[in-house]
Scaffold this motif. Sequence first.
Motif, PDB file in Angstrom:
ATOM      1  N   LYS A  92       2.355   0.202  -4.018  1.00  0.00           N
ATOM      2  CA  LYS A  92       3.127  -0.989  -4.371  1.00  0.00           C
ATOM      3  C   LYS A  92       2.539  -1.654  -5.610  1.00  0.00           C
ATOM      4  CE  LYS A  92       4.830  -1.883   0.214  1.00  0.00           C
ATOM      5  NZ  LYS A  92       5.943  -0.978  -0.102  1.00  0.00           N
ATOM      6  N   SER A  96       4.585  -6.689  -5.279  1.00  0.00           N
ATOM      7  CA  SER A  96       4.885  -6.297  -3.899  1.00  0.00           C
ATOM      8  C   SER A  96       3.657  -6.389  -3.006  1.00  0.00           C
ATOM      9  CB  SER A  96       5.422  -4.868  -3.847  1.00  0.00           C
ATOM     10  OG  SER A  96       6.487  -4.721  -4.719  1.00  0.00           O
ATOM     11  N   ASN A  97       2.497  -6.111  -3.583  1.00  0.00           N
ATOM     12  CA  ASN A  97       1.266  -6.281  -2.823  1.00  0.00           C
ATOM     13  C   ASN A  97       1.165  -7.700  -2.294  1.00  0.00           C
ATOM     14  OD1 ASN A  97      -1.282  -4.463  -2.487  1.00  0.00           O
ATOM     15  ND2 ASN A  97      -0.236  -3.669  -4.298  1.00  0.00           N
ATOM     16  N   LEU A 100       4.583  -8.765   0.132  1.00  0.00           N
ATOM     17  CA  LEU A 100       4.906  -8.006   1.339  1.00  0.00           C
ATOM     18  C   LEU A 100       4.665  -8.808   2.622  1.00  0.00           C
ATOM     19  CD1 LEU A 100       5.789  -5.179   2.431  1.00  0.00           C
ATOM     20  CD2 LEU A 100       3.362  -4.673   2.685  1.00  0.00           C
TER      21      LEU A 100
ATOM     22  N   HIS B 145       5.897   0.376   5.873  1.00  0.00           N
ATOM     23  CA  HIS B 145       5.869  -0.188   4.523  1.00  0.00           C
ATOM     24  C   HIS B 145       4.714   0.345   3.677  1.00  0.00           C
ATOM     25  CE1 HIS B 145       9.099  -3.153   4.898  1.00  0.00           C
ATOM     26  NE2 HIS B 145       8.747  -3.208   6.168  1.00  0.00           N
TER      27      HIS B 145
END
Lengths: 240, 241
Positions: A92, A96-97, A100, B145
């Motif tokens: 990611k 996104s890290n 999330l 994810h």
Amino acid sequence: MLKIRNLSKSFGTNQVLKNLNLDIQQGEVVSIIGPSGSGKSTLLRCINYLEEPTSGTIEFEGKIIKNDSEQIKDLRNNVGMVFQEFNLFEMKNVLSNITLAPVLTKKMNKQEAREEANKVLKFVGLKDKIFEMPKNLSGGQKQRVAIARALAMQPKVLLLDEPTSALDPELVQEVLKVIQMLVKKKITMIIVTHQIDFAKEISDRIIFMEDGKIVEEGSPEEILVNPKKKRTKDFINSIL
Amino acid sequence: MNLSLIAAMFPLLLKGLQYTILIALIGIVFGFIIGCLAGFALQGKNKFLKAISYFYIWIIRGTPLIVQALYIYFVLPKLFDISLAITHNGEILVSESVMAGIIAITINSGAFIAEIVRSALESVDKGQWDAGKSLGLSYTQILFHIIIPIALRNITPALFNQFIISVKDTSILTIIVVPEITHQMQNYAITTFKTIPAYTFGALFYLAIISILMIVQKIIERKLKLTSQNSMKRGNSLVKD
């Protein structure tokens, strides 16, 4: 806000933590020092249940945490952690890290999470890296992103496990600077570190651990300058 | 080998290729599904599912594919009194031999893919789990994810390699009269007595097909190495401020 009582942890027959007691007040910055293998990291990992304590209790904000997935999840939402090896999500990008967990656990919508990400990235000075992949970042940048990721959850306590130990010497300073800024923000922090000078500068209290026990604790002055116990003295002398 | 032989044989080999690719493709798709289930079971905590997976892999790896194919084709229908053929209004859509071939390749590749999936899951850095947990994510959230995207990237080359193996493995199915490439080649050689040119052309045909797949494999591997840069570009296209 954090009360640790009679905490023990064993891996097989190896007892790493031995009946440990520790209280952390809100806004306090506590550094844990000690030789490797003394159980510092394990203590940190028990606080947010990454390691399940063998016995003893962790009390957070007046509530004793039971080994139940909802309670542990709730604890972890409030207790951030920064790892020695950064552990950024490798598939990611930086954005996104950071977004999330807020999106998945706090049901924050994407736009809010994004604004929060911008805010924390600005704080650690990496706003221009927002779409970068972790592998294109330097160690220092990775660790700053990891700090930003933890901050985005707005944790009440931040655990830092040797945050600069995996860094090249010239990259240590940029991470320490960010931690200093966190101290100014009055964020409650527990830091396992080998950077004695840094610990002295930022800590309200220093804890010296050896062999799974707290040998001595007190103000930086008390521990680093005038340690009472011989073991503490020997350790301080060995690393200075 | 002359042009007239090539002209006569090529359409037959192409027909065989359809079966070869069809069986290998269906085999890899369902083998992937089985392999994922078994691979997760091997990695998971449920002892019963783990035992089943080990048993399955033991049987498949412990017997030759050709015996598996024979067993599925000759023994299974008798044992359970069923027909493997798929018919619709009396018309045969998939013959017994093709169905047996699909099943054989599927369960065979599935066992190998299970091992690929397990090792891919195990090879993901434990720190990824730690980071996910420390942020309060649940086991399934971390798995879907964070872990699976990494594992998928890691297994793609091995998965494609298994596909190439399966393509070659289908040649064994000639023993249960699946009309794939080897079967066509053999038929032609036997009926025309042109043994040397027929087998030679057949072998070259395989070599050409597999070579193409190997080139595709290289391209995929190169693409995977570029993944990070691509996702960066995708990210940039979303910039608003």
